[in-house]
Write a protein that holds these residues in place. Structure first.
Motif, PDB file in Angstrom:
ATOM      1  N   SER A  63       0.827  -1.212   0.000  1.00 56.57           N
ATOM      2  CA  SER A  63       0.000   0.000   0.000  1.00 56.57           C
ATOM      3  C   SER A  63       0.859   1.258   0.000  1.00 56.57           C
ATOM      4  CB  SER A  63      -0.938   0.004   1.208  1.00 56.57           C
ATOM      5  OG  SER A  63      -1.851  -1.069   1.114  1.00 56.57           O
ATOM      6  N   SER A  76      -7.692   7.599  -7.224  1.00 56.28           N
ATOM      7  CA  SER A  76      -8.076   6.194  -7.025  1.00 56.28           C
ATOM      8  C   SER A  76      -6.977   5.428  -6.298  1.00 56.28           C
ATOM      9  CB  SER A  76      -8.409   5.521  -8.362  1.00 56.28           C
ATOM     10  OG  SER A  76      -7.270   5.427  -9.194  1.00 56.28           O
ATOM     11  N   VAL A 119      -7.093   6.265  -2.484  1.00 53.02           N
ATOM     12  CA  VAL A 119      -8.194   5.554  -1.829  1.00 53.02           C
ATOM     13  C   VAL A 119      -7.892   4.055  -1.762  1.00 53.02           C
ATOM     14  CG1 VAL A 119     -10.657   5.020  -1.925  1.00 53.02           C
ATOM     15  CG2 VAL A 119      -9.862   7.328  -2.479  1.00 53.02           C
ATOM     16  N   LEU A 120      -7.333   3.498  -2.829  1.00 50.83           N
ATOM     17  CA  LEU A 120      -6.962   2.085  -2.847  1.00 50.83           C
ATOM     18  C   LEU A 120      -5.939   1.774  -1.760  1.00 50.83           C
ATOM     19  CD1 LEU A 120      -6.797  -0.791  -4.067  1.00 50.83           C
ATOM     20  CD2 LEU A 120      -5.183   0.134  -5.749  1.00 50.83           C
ATOM     21  N   ILE A 131      -5.381   3.261   1.068  1.00 52.28           N
ATOM     22  CA  ILE A 131      -5.947   3.345   2.418  1.00 52.28           C
ATOM     23  C   ILE A 131      -7.009   2.283   2.653  1.00 52.28           C
ATOM     24  CG2 ILE A 131      -7.360   4.783   3.947  1.00 52.28           C
ATOM     25  CD1 ILE A 131      -5.904   7.205   2.807  1.00 52.28           C
ATOM     26  N   SER A 132      -7.859   2.054   1.661  1.00 51.87           N
ATOM     27  CA  SER A 132      -9.009   1.164   1.869  1.00 51.87           C
ATOM     28  C   SER A 132      -8.717  -0.299   1.550  1.00 51.87           C
ATOM     29  CB  SER A 132     -10.192   1.622   1.005  1.00 51.87           C
ATOM     30  OG  SER A 132      -9.933   1.371  -0.373  1.00 51.87           O
ATOM     31  N   GLY A 133      -7.806  -0.520   0.615  1.00 46.70           N
ATOM     32  CA  GLY A 133      -7.539  -1.891   0.183  1.00 46.70           C
ATOM     33  C   GLY A 133      -8.601  -2.443  -0.759  1.00 46.70           C
ATOM     34  N   VAL A 134      -9.562  -1.616  -1.170  1.00 43.98           N
ATOM     35  CA  VAL A 134     -10.615  -2.046  -2.081  1.00 43.98           C
ATOM     36  C   VAL A 134     -10.031  -2.117  -3.488  1.00 43.98           C
ATOM     37  CG1 VAL A 134     -12.885  -1.512  -3.039  1.00 43.98           C
ATOM     38  CG2 VAL A 134     -12.404  -1.011  -0.637  1.00 43.98           C
TER      39      VAL A 134
END
Length: 126
Positions: A34, A87, A90-91, A93-96
């Motif tokens: 991350s 994107s 957010v990826l 931090i969220s791991g989505v």
């Protein structure tokens, strides 16, 4: 044009701030994978911020002036930062992982912006 000098400087400012935030405040939150994603987002945001600044300077000078292709390139770089770097932030931090599907849209916007600069230079340079 002033709007690109301002948005380029704003994106540059945010890239530095988000880079520092990622290195310090998120140091214990993000894993190595991350952290790499976060750093990529910061790097590309800074690269494009510099390009936006240059577009603003070119448009305000007599080198290329206000050329339609430069205006579009500046818009595409601004949108590219939102889609690409946004994107990835957010990826990270969220791991989505589905957010990774948005990132290439930003990449295409970046590539299009660079091509538009080339076209502007070839068509309008004196």
């Amino acid at each position: 044009m002033k709007k690109f000098i301002v948005t380029g400087a704003l994106h540059g400012f945010l890239a530095v701030a988000l880079g520092a935030f990622g290195a310090h405040a998120l140091k214990e939150v993000l894993d190595d994978y991350s952290r790499g994603i976060w750093e990529t987002a910061v790097q590309y945001q800074m690269f494009q911020a510099t390009a936006i600044l240059i577009i603003g300077l070119l448009m305000s000078s007599k080198i290329l002036g206000e050329v339609k292709q430069l205006n579009l390139a500046g818009i595409f770089f601004n949108l590219g930062i939102v889609f690409f770097s946004g994107s990835l932030y957010v990826l990270a931090i969220s791991g989505v992982k589905v957010l990774g599907a948005i990132t290439p849209i930003g990449g295409v916007l970046f590539l299009t912006g660079w091509v538009l600069i080339i076209v502007a230079a070839l068509k309008h340079a004196r």
